[in-house]
Motif scaffolding. Structure first.
Motif, PDB file in Angstrom:
ATOM      1  N   ILE A   1       0.789  -1.029  -0.031  1.00  0.00           N
ATOM      2  CA  ILE A   1       0.023   0.015  -0.027  1.00  0.00           C
ATOM      3  C   ILE A   1       0.798   1.128   0.044  1.00  0.00           C
ATOM      4  O   ILE A   1       1.722   1.426   1.016  1.00  0.00           O
ATOM      5  N   ASN A   2       0.554   2.206  -0.963  1.00  0.00           N
ATOM      6  CA  ASN A   2       1.483   3.269  -0.944  1.00  0.00           C
ATOM      7  C   ASN A   2       0.387   4.448  -1.239  1.00  0.00           C
ATOM      8  O   ASN A   2      -0.760   4.558  -1.503  1.00  0.00           O
ATOM      9  N   ASP A   3       0.845   5.587  -0.432  1.00  0.00           N
ATOM     10  CA  ASP A   3       0.005   7.007  -0.345  1.00  0.00           C
ATOM     11  C   ASP A   3       1.178   8.091  -0.106  1.00  0.00           C
ATOM     12  O   ASP A   3       1.942   7.915   0.423  1.00  0.00           O
ATOM     13  N   SER A   4       0.631   9.160  -0.630  1.00  0.00           N
ATOM     14  CA  SER A   4       1.388  10.553  -0.402  1.00  0.00           C
ATOM     15  C   SER A   4       0.365  11.668  -0.709  1.00  0.00           C
ATOM     16  O   SER A   4      -0.376  11.552  -1.610  1.00  0.00           O
ATOM     17  N   GLU A   5       0.453  12.930   0.130  1.00  0.00           N
ATOM     18  CA  GLU A   5      -0.307  13.862  -0.030  1.00  0.00           C
ATOM     19  C   GLU A   5       0.568  14.658  -1.052  1.00  0.00           C
ATOM     20  O   GLU A   5       0.167  15.862  -1.461  1.00  0.00           O
ATOM     21  N   LEU A   6       1.868  14.439  -1.456  1.00  0.00           N
ATOM     22  CA  LEU A   6       2.595  15.116  -2.227  1.00  0.00           C
ATOM     23  C   LEU A   6       2.977  16.513  -1.875  1.00  0.00           C
ATOM     24  O   LEU A   6       3.010  17.494  -2.562  1.00  0.00           O
ATOM     25  N   LYS A   7       3.067  16.705  -0.547  1.00  0.00           N
ATOM     26  CA  LYS A   7       3.499  18.041  -0.012  1.00  0.00           C
ATOM     27  C   LYS A   7       4.879  17.954   1.043  1.00  0.00           C
ATOM     28  O   LYS A   7       5.043  18.803   1.462  1.00  0.00           O
ATOM     29  N   GLY A   8       5.487  16.993   0.736  1.00  0.00           N
ATOM     30  CA  GLY A   8       6.944  17.053   1.269  1.00  0.00           C
ATOM     31  C   GLY A   8       6.672  16.962   2.769  1.00  0.00           C
ATOM     32  O   GLY A   8       6.025  16.108   3.347  1.00  0.00           O
ATOM     33  N   TRP A   9       7.446  17.819   3.443  1.00  0.00           N
ATOM     34  CA  TRP A   9       7.530  17.761   4.809  1.00  0.00           C
ATOM     35  C   TRP A   9       6.166  18.692   5.384  1.00  0.00           C
ATOM     36  O   TRP A   9       6.398  18.886   6.734  1.00  0.00           O
ATOM     37  N   ASN A  10       5.521  19.101   4.615  1.00  0.00           N
ATOM     38  CA  ASN A  10       4.280  20.035   4.943  1.00  0.00           C
ATOM     39  C   ASN A  10       2.983  19.090   4.735  1.00  0.00           C
ATOM     40  O   ASN A  10       1.953  19.218   5.186  1.00  0.00           O
ATOM     41  N   SER A  11       3.476  17.612   4.833  1.00  0.00           N
ATOM     42  CA  SER A  11       2.274  16.718   4.873  1.00  0.00           C
ATOM     43  C   SER A  11       1.826  16.626   6.123  1.00  0.00           C
ATOM     44  O   SER A  11       2.791  16.601   7.166  1.00  0.00           O
ATOM     45  N   SER A  12       0.541  16.439   6.563  1.00  0.00           N
ATOM     46  CA  SER A  12      -0.156  16.401   7.639  1.00  0.00           C
ATOM     47  C   SER A  12       0.485  15.055   8.834  1.00  0.00           C
ATOM     48  O   SER A  12       0.758  15.443   9.808  1.00  0.00           O
ATOM     49  N   TYR A  13       0.980  14.039   8.058  1.00  0.00           N
ATOM     50  CA  TYR A  13       1.360  13.237   9.297  1.00  0.00           C
ATOM     51  C   TYR A  13       2.825  13.255   9.462  1.00  0.00           C
ATOM     52  O   TYR A  13       3.362  12.508  10.420  1.00  0.00           O
ATOM     53  N   ALA A  14       3.508  14.382   9.042  1.00  0.00           N
ATOM     54  CA  ALA A  14       4.743  14.454   9.608  1.00  0.00           C
ATOM     55  C   ALA A  14       4.874  14.942  10.968  1.00  0.00           C
ATOM     56  O   ALA A  14       5.562  14.323  11.937  1.00  0.00           O
ATOM     57  N   GLU A  15       3.891  15.764  11.084  1.00  0.00           N
ATOM     58  CA  GLU A  15       3.446  16.432  12.616  1.00  0.00           C
ATOM     59  C   GLU A  15       3.012  15.319  13.683  1.00  0.00           C
ATOM     60  O   GLU A  15       3.117  14.920  14.899  1.00  0.00           O
ATOM     61  N   THR A  16       2.055  14.414  12.984  1.00  0.00           N
ATOM     62  CA  THR A  16       0.907  13.586  13.642  1.00  0.00           C
ATOM     63  C   THR A  16       1.625  12.533  14.282  1.00  0.00           C
ATOM     64  O   THR A  16       1.582  12.125  15.191  1.00  0.00           O
ATOM     65  N   TYR A  17       2.489  12.076  13.317  1.00  0.00           N
ATOM     66  CA  TYR A  17       3.349  10.840  13.902  1.00  0.00           C
ATOM     67  C   TYR A  17       4.916  11.147  14.151  1.00  0.00           C
ATOM     68  O   TYR A  17       5.849  10.366  14.255  1.00  0.00           O
ATOM     69  N   ASN A  18       5.229  12.397  14.337  1.00  0.00           N
ATOM     70  CA  ASN A  18       6.482  12.679  14.870  1.00  0.00           C
ATOM     71  C   ASN A  18       7.671  12.476  14.105  1.00  0.00           C
ATOM     72  O   ASN A  18       8.488  11.949  14.589  1.00  0.00           O
ATOM     73  N   VAL A  19       7.575  12.357  12.786  1.00  0.00           N
ATOM     74  CA  VAL A  19       8.577  12.193  11.657  1.00  0.00           C
ATOM     75  C   VAL A  19       9.226  13.315  11.771  1.00  0.00           C
ATOM     76  O   VAL A  19       9.165  14.201  11.161  1.00  0.00           O
TER      77      VAL A  19
END
Length: 427
Positions: free
Chosen positions: A377-395
């Motif tokens: 399974i692959n997915d991307s918001e195509l927003k780089g480090w502005n992607s919402s999950y960067a903060e949500t998952y402390n990446v």
């Protein structure tokens, strides 16, 4: 009483007006509707407001005083324009091509000055040493020799900034040159940096200098003295204060990025045990870390444009275990590690273990070409480090791995793909 009432009413009217505005103009063929205005707290971008395109322009009204770094992010085209505010109106013109920003023209005095100084500083640090070497091969009276002497003279000088007229430009460049410049006259001591954090004004938090100067402080302290140096800094600042909590939050993130787990856990525990009012900046760090603690239920994520699945969310994916990997097509470590995961993919599937790749890419073509090789399974918001999950998952880095059980609880956070395969007994 009537006069006081009228005065209060006038004050209310004035308080509702913008302290200053940010106006961005773009060409008609720039296909973007929404713009999001951010301020800065330490290294954390803070959303202020969102505005829609009106006649190829975005006008953001900021309701109070602010001096520091700002940015506008255009989410549909994944463009960002950065600038500064000195509590005065900002006006910017964009030049674009194929929905990408190619040039930024600053039309207000403060940003124009800041941009010129930044260009000058880069030339001074990168070009001047090369010109000095080239100069040895030309005589002073030769045409090119004269040109070299002139340019070297220009770059050897210094910019004089009027502090009273441009306080943030002065603050940023003075402290950057003192603490971070490659050409600093001397290496500042840890005591000087502690004094800087203790005595600096409120522009520190909005300057973007907090994290790099903290890293410089930790480097100056040396590997054997990091803990005692951090304690010294926090004792001076007091972790109950807003400044102390900002620094504490930044340090937790720094230790996370550099995989200094023992120190991260020590200061994260300190933050959790605070009994005072917690600032928004520290609360964000605490929440992001709580989201991904061992034993926590992995925050659900609604897929954007998933491939190789009909599931709508991470929770919808049914498996005995799930490997969630945050990666990017431009990440060199991902280039090394993901093929190892691919080699064991059939064994993982046989054990009813699903792989979910969430990409921090911003370039659609690069992402699309890369996932052809990945059957999971692959997915991307195509927003780089502005992607919402960067903060949500402390990446903070790619690749980052999480292993979930059938109930989406986090059971492991491996550092590398080898640790993933060992944990799942498929190495």
């Amino acid at each position: 009483m009537k006069k006081i009432f009228v005065l209060s009413g006038l004050m209310l009217v004035f308080s509702l007006k913008a302290q200053f505005s940010v106006t961005i103009h773009a060409p008609a063929d720039f296909k973007e509707q929404e713009g999001i205005l951010y301020t800065l707290s330490g290294s954390k971008d803070i959303i202020v407001t969102k505005e829609q395109n009106k006649n190829n322009s975005w006008v953001f009204k900021y309701p109070k005083g602010y001096s520091g770094m700002m940015k506008v992010y255009f989410p549909n085209t994944n463009n960002t324009v950065s600038f500064i505010s000195e509590n005065k109106n900002v006006e910017i013109k964009l030049e674009t091509q194929n929905n990408k920003i190619k040039n930024v023209i600053y039309q207000d005095e403060a940003n124009n000055l800041m941009n010129n100084i930044q260009e000058y500083s880069q030339k001074k640090e990168l070009i001047l040493p090369a010109l000095v070497q080239i100069k040895e091969y030309y005589k002073d009276d030769a045409d090119f020799g004269k040109a070299l002497v002139k340019e070297m003279g220009n770059l050897s000088g210094s910019n004089i900034i009027d502090q009273t007229k441009h306080p943030f430009v002065y603050y940023y460049n003075t402290n950057y040159n003192k603490y971070l410049s490659n050409n600093a006259a001397k290496k500042v001591s840890t005591d000087e940096i502690v004094d800087f954090f203790d005595k600096s004004n409120d522009m520190l938090e909005s300057s973007s200098l907090v994290r790099p100067i903290l890293v410089a402080y930790l480097n100056n302290a040396g590997n054997s003295n990091v803990g005692s140096s951090v304690d010294k800094l926090l004792d001076r600042l007091k972790v109950e204060t807003p400044r102390g909590q900002t620094v504490l939050s930044e340090l937790i993130d720094i230790f996370d990025v550099y995989e200094m787990t023992e120190l991260k856990n020590k200061y994260l525990t300190l933050a959790k045990n605070l009994k005072c009012t917690i600032t928004d900046r520290l609360a964000t760090t605490l929440k992001a870390n709580a989201n991904v603690e061992i034993g926590a239920v992995f925050p659900n994520y609604k897929f954007h444009s998933p491939v190789n699945t009909v599931a709508k969310t991470i929770a919808d994916v049914k498996a005995d275990k799930k490997i969630v990997v945050f990666w990017s097509s431009t990440c060199s470590h991902c280039e090394t590690e993901l093929p190892q995961l691919l080699a064991k993919y059939n064994e993982l599937k046989a054990k009813n273990i699903q792989v979910i790749g969430l990409s921090l890419d911003s370039d659609k073509d690069s992402y699309t070409k890369k996932i052809i090789a990945f059957p999971w399974i692959n997915d991307s918001e195509l927003k780089g480090w502005n992607s919402s999950y960067a903060e949500t998952y402390n990446v903070h880095a790619t690749p980052s791995y999480f292993i979930l059980d059938a109930n989406n609880k986090i059971i492991s956070k491996p550092d590398h793909v080898g640790d993933v395969l060992t944990y799942l007994n498929v190495k």
